[in-house]
Write a protein that holds these residues in place. Structure first.
Motif, PDB file in Angstrom:
ATOM      1  N   SER A  67      71.993 -70.216 -42.520  1.00 23.79           N
ATOM      2  CA  SER A  67      70.633 -70.695 -42.251  1.00 23.79           C
ATOM      3  C   SER A  67      69.572 -70.014 -43.119  1.00 23.79           C
ATOM      4  CB  SER A  67      70.301 -70.498 -40.770  1.00 23.79           C
ATOM      5  OG  SER A  67      70.322 -69.120 -40.471  1.00 23.79           O
ATOM      6  N   LEU A  68      69.934 -69.612 -44.324  1.00 20.15           N
ATOM      7  CA  LEU A  68      68.969 -69.003 -45.241  1.00 20.15           C
ATOM      8  C   LEU A  68      68.543 -69.987 -46.329  1.00 20.15           C
ATOM      9  CD1 LEU A  68      70.741 -65.560 -45.563  1.00 20.15           C
ATOM     10  CD2 LEU A  68      68.615 -65.998 -44.361  1.00 20.15           C
ATOM     11  N   ASN A  69      68.773 -71.268 -46.070  1.00 20.85           N
ATOM     12  CA  ASN A  69      68.471 -72.282 -47.082  1.00 20.85           C
ATOM     13  C   ASN A  69      67.030 -72.216 -47.572  1.00 20.85           C
ATOM     14  OD1 ASN A  69      71.049 -73.152 -46.670  1.00 20.85           O
ATOM     15  ND2 ASN A  69      70.493 -75.066 -45.684  1.00 20.85           N
ATOM     16  N   GLN A  70      66.070 -72.013 -46.694  1.00 19.88           N
ATOM     17  CA  GLN A  70      64.672 -72.003 -47.106  1.00 19.88           C
ATOM     18  C   GLN A  70      64.370 -70.800 -47.997  1.00 19.88           C
ATOM     19  OE1 GLN A  70      62.424 -74.581 -46.674  1.00 19.88           O
ATOM     20  NE2 GLN A  70      61.411 -73.369 -48.234  1.00 19.88           N
ATOM     21  N   ASP A  71      64.954 -69.641 -47.675  1.00 22.35           N
ATOM     22  CA  ASP A  71      64.763 -68.458 -48.519  1.00 22.35           C
ATOM     23  C   ASP A  71      65.325 -68.700 -49.915  1.00 22.35           C
ATOM     24  OD1 ASP A  71      63.597 -66.955 -46.450  1.00 22.35           O
ATOM     25  OD2 ASP A  71      65.546 -66.302 -45.734  1.00 22.35           O
ATOM     26  N   VAL A  72      66.503 -69.299 -49.983  1.00 23.62           N
ATOM     27  CA  VAL A  72      67.122 -69.607 -51.270  1.00 23.62           C
ATOM     28  C   VAL A  72      66.279 -70.630 -52.013  1.00 23.62           C
ATOM     29  CG1 VAL A  72      69.161 -70.580 -52.388  1.00 23.62           C
ATOM     30  CG2 VAL A  72      69.432 -69.009 -50.456  1.00 23.62           C
ATOM     31  N   GLN A  73      65.816 -71.654 -51.315  1.00 23.68           N
ATOM     32  CA  GLN A  73      65.007 -72.688 -51.963  1.00 23.68           C
ATOM     33  C   GLN A  73      63.689 -72.122 -52.489  1.00 23.68           C
ATOM     34  OE1 GLN A  73      66.304 -75.842 -52.525  1.00 23.68           O
ATOM     35  NE2 GLN A  73      64.598 -75.822 -53.932  1.00 23.68           N
ATOM     36  N   ASN A  74      63.105 -71.155 -51.784  1.00 24.37           N
ATOM     37  CA  ASN A  74      61.875 -70.521 -52.268  1.00 24.37           C
ATOM     38  C   ASN A  74      62.100 -69.830 -53.611  1.00 24.37           C
ATOM     39  OD1 ASN A  74      60.440 -71.333 -50.010  1.00 24.37           O
ATOM     40  ND2 ASN A  74      60.658 -69.382 -48.956  1.00 24.37           N
ATOM     41  N   ILE A  75      63.264 -69.201 -53.775  1.00 27.34           N
ATOM     42  CA  ILE A  75      63.587 -68.554 -55.045  1.00 27.34           C
ATOM     43  C   ILE A  75      63.762 -69.594 -56.141  1.00 27.34           C
ATOM     44  CG2 ILE A  75      65.367 -67.235 -56.267  1.00 27.34           C
ATOM     45  CD1 ILE A  75      65.769 -65.741 -53.551  1.00 27.34           C
ATOM     46  N   ILE A  76      64.498 -70.658 -55.832  1.00 30.24           N
ATOM     47  CA  ILE A  76      64.718 -71.724 -56.816  1.00 30.24           C
ATOM     48  C   ILE A  76      63.374 -72.320 -57.244  1.00 30.24           C
ATOM     49  CG2 ILE A  76      65.782 -73.986 -57.217  1.00 30.24           C
ATOM     50  CD1 ILE A  76      67.769 -71.572 -56.940  1.00 30.24           C
ATOM     51  N   ASN A  77      62.504 -72.590 -56.277  1.00 31.43           N
ATOM     52  CA  ASN A  77      61.184 -73.143 -56.590  1.00 31.43           C
ATOM     53  C   ASN A  77      60.368 -72.188 -57.453  1.00 31.43           C
ATOM     54  OD1 ASN A  77      61.768 -75.416 -55.087  1.00 31.43           O
ATOM     55  ND2 ASN A  77      60.659 -74.730 -53.285  1.00 31.43           N
ATOM     56  N   GLU A  78      60.405 -70.906 -57.113  1.00 27.50           N
ATOM     57  CA  GLU A  78      59.637 -69.918 -57.871  1.00 27.50           C
ATOM     58  C   GLU A  78      60.161 -69.800 -59.301  1.00 27.50           C
ATOM     59  OE1 GLU A  78      56.437 -67.742 -58.474  1.00 27.50           O
ATOM     60  OE2 GLU A  78      56.860 -68.563 -56.504  1.00 27.50           O
ATOM     61  N   LEU A  79      61.486 -69.829 -59.460  1.00 28.15           N
ATOM     62  CA  LEU A  79      62.052 -69.797 -60.807  1.00 28.15           C
ATOM     63  C   LEU A  79      61.631 -71.016 -61.612  1.00 28.15           C
ATOM     64  CD1 LEU A  79      65.686 -68.505 -60.186  1.00 28.15           C
ATOM     65  CD2 LEU A  79      63.892 -67.348 -61.481  1.00 28.15           C
ATOM     66  N   GLY A  80      61.581 -72.175 -60.956  1.00 32.39           N
ATOM     67  CA  GLY A  80      61.174 -73.397 -61.633  1.00 32.39           C
ATOM     68  C   GLY A  80      59.707 -73.403 -62.024  1.00 32.39           C
ATOM     69  N   ASN A  81      58.900 -72.626 -61.306  1.00 30.29           N
ATOM     70  CA  ASN A  81      57.461 -72.601 -61.563  1.00 30.29           C
ATOM     71  C   ASN A  81      56.992 -71.314 -62.237  1.00 30.29           C
ATOM     72  OD1 ASN A  81      56.982 -75.125 -60.348  1.00 30.29           O
ATOM     73  ND2 ASN A  81      57.055 -74.184 -58.331  1.00 30.29           N
ATOM     74  N   ILE A  82      57.928 -70.458 -62.627  1.00 23.61           N
ATOM     75  CA  ILE A  82      57.543 -69.180 -63.204  1.00 23.61           C
ATOM     76  C   ILE A  82      56.776 -69.418 -64.507  1.00 23.61           C
ATOM     77  CG2 ILE A  82      59.571 -68.668 -64.638  1.00 23.61           C
ATOM     78  CD1 ILE A  82      59.570 -65.880 -63.338  1.00 23.61           C
ATOM     79  N   SER A  83      55.675 -68.736 -64.647  1.00 19.69           N
ATOM     80  CA  SER A  83      54.889 -68.882 -65.871  1.00 19.69           C
ATOM     81  C   SER A  83      54.425 -67.508 -66.333  1.00 19.69           C
ATOM     82  CB  SER A  83      53.689 -69.812 -65.648  1.00 19.69           C
ATOM     83  OG  SER A  83      52.831 -69.273 -64.680  1.00 19.69           O
ATOM     84  N   VAL A  84      54.343 -67.365 -67.632  1.00 20.58           N
ATOM     85  CA  VAL A  84      53.919 -66.106 -68.227  1.00 20.58           C
ATOM     86  C   VAL A  84      52.419 -65.951 -68.033  1.00 20.58           C
ATOM     87  CG1 VAL A  84      53.706 -64.833 -70.396  1.00 20.58           C
ATOM     88  CG2 VAL A  84      55.775 -66.156 -69.921  1.00 20.58           C
ATOM     89  N   GLU A  85      52.039 -64.874 -67.374  1.00 21.65           N
ATOM     90  CA  GLU A  85      50.622 -64.566 -67.181  1.00 21.65           C
ATOM     91  C   GLU A  85      50.085 -63.773 -68.365  1.00 21.65           C
ATOM     92  OE1 GLU A  85      48.691 -65.577 -64.540  1.00 21.65           O
ATOM     93  OE2 GLU A  85      50.426 -66.719 -63.856  1.00 21.65           O
ATOM     94  N   GLU A  86      50.970 -62.987 -68.979  1.00 21.46           N
ATOM     95  CA  GLU A  86      50.555 -62.150 -70.103  1.00 21.46           C
ATOM     96  C   GLU A  86      51.756 -61.878 -70.995  1.00 21.46           C
ATOM     97  OE1 GLU A  86      48.887 -57.631 -70.854  1.00 21.46           O
ATOM     98  OE2 GLU A  86      48.969 -58.395 -68.815  1.00 21.46           O
ATOM     99  N   PHE A  87      51.582 -62.081 -72.276  1.00 16.26           N
ATOM    100  CA  PHE A  87      52.586 -61.696 -73.260  1.00 16.26           C
ATOM    101  C   PHE A  87      52.326 -60.239 -73.594  1.00 16.26           C
ATOM    102  CE2 PHE A  87      53.701 -61.145 -77.773  1.00 16.26           C
ATOM    103  CZ  PHE A  87      55.053 -61.419 -77.698  1.00 16.26           C
ATOM    104  N   VAL A  88      53.316 -59.371 -73.382  1.00 13.39           N
ATOM    105  CA  VAL A  88      53.120 -57.935 -73.576  1.00 13.39           C
ATOM    106  C   VAL A  88      53.419 -57.530 -75.004  1.00 13.39           C
ATOM    107  CG1 VAL A  88      53.840 -55.633 -72.834  1.00 13.39           C
ATOM    108  CG2 VAL A  88      53.621 -57.469 -71.154  1.00 13.39           C
ATOM    109  N   GLY A  89      54.486 -58.001 -75.556  1.00 10.72           N
ATOM    110  CA  GLY A  89      54.791 -57.638 -76.926  1.00 10.72           C
ATOM    111  C   GLY A  89      56.259 -57.704 -77.234  1.00 10.72           C
ATOM    112  N   LYS A  90      56.549 -57.443 -78.494  1.00 14.98           N
ATOM    113  CA  LYS A  90      57.911 -57.440 -78.978  1.00 14.98           C
ATOM    114  C   LYS A  90      58.036 -56.263 -79.925  1.00 14.98           C
ATOM    115  CE  LYS A  90      61.270 -60.177 -81.457  1.00 14.98           C
ATOM    116  NZ  LYS A  90      61.584 -61.432 -82.099  1.00 14.98           N
ATOM    117  N   GLY A  91      59.176 -55.663 -79.921  1.00 11.36           N
ATOM    118  CA  GLY A  91      59.369 -54.592 -80.879  1.00 11.36           C
ATOM    119  C   GLY A  91      60.029 -53.380 -80.295  1.00 11.36           C
ATOM    120  N   PRO A  92      59.686 -52.210 -80.838  1.00 10.05           N
ATOM    121  CA  PRO A  92      60.421 -50.997 -80.503  1.00 10.05           C
ATOM    122  C   PRO A  92      60.053 -50.356 -79.171  1.00 10.05           C
ATOM    123  CG  PRO A  92      58.686 -50.498 -82.063  1.00 10.05           C
ATOM    124  CD  PRO A  92      58.668 -51.985 -81.851  1.00 10.05           C
TER     125      PRO A  92
END
Length: 134
Positions: A33-58
């Motif tokens: 009965s944890l379907n809603q908790d799992v679905q919340n994660i799936i939804n969040e992964l589908g809607n994840i967006s970058v708020e800030e690009f931090v950088g690349k490199g060393p």
């Protein structure tokens, strides 16, 4: 047979799979009965967006809490292709994130972490309740 899975690592590894009714479940869990908790994660992964690009490199993974990430999620997409997301240090409601262990860092909303934590907490409660019934 599941057609996709997500591996979440923190306290323990949880395999999440889609069943033949197209519902996301924790594989092997007695309590289903944890379907809603799992679905919340799936939804969040589908809607994840970058708020800030931090950088690349060393930059050090340790600086962002990504040397030993708080959570890592591996999503099996298709035919052996996977995408891994690591979540590190949280600052100002944003969490440092890295994709596929590349040294490219982002900050995303911490909602995904909250949903992951809720899943673990609720699973522990339900497992404890099921153990008492035995």
């Amino acid at each position: 047979m599941p057609n996709s899975s997500i591996n979440i690592k923190n306290r323990e590894k949880l395999d999440i799979e889609k069943n033949k009714e197209n519902k996301w479940l924790i594989a092997g869990a007695e309590e289903k009965s944890l379907n809603q908790d799992v679905q919340n994660i799936i939804n969040e992964l589908g809607n994840i967006s970058v708020e800030e690009f931090v950088g690349k490199g060393p930059s050090s993974l340790k600086d962002y809490g990504l040397a030993d990430p708080f959570y890592s999620i591996t999503v099996d997409i298709d035919q052996g292709e996977t995408v891994s997301l690591s979540f590190g240090k949280i600052e100002n409601n944003l969490v440092y994130t890295m994709k596929n262990r590349e040294k490219m860092f982002y900050r995303v909303r911490r909602n995904i972490i909250d949903n992951l934590e809720n899943l673990y907490v609720n699973k522990e409660k339900k497992d404890a309740a099921a153990a008492k019934k035995k």
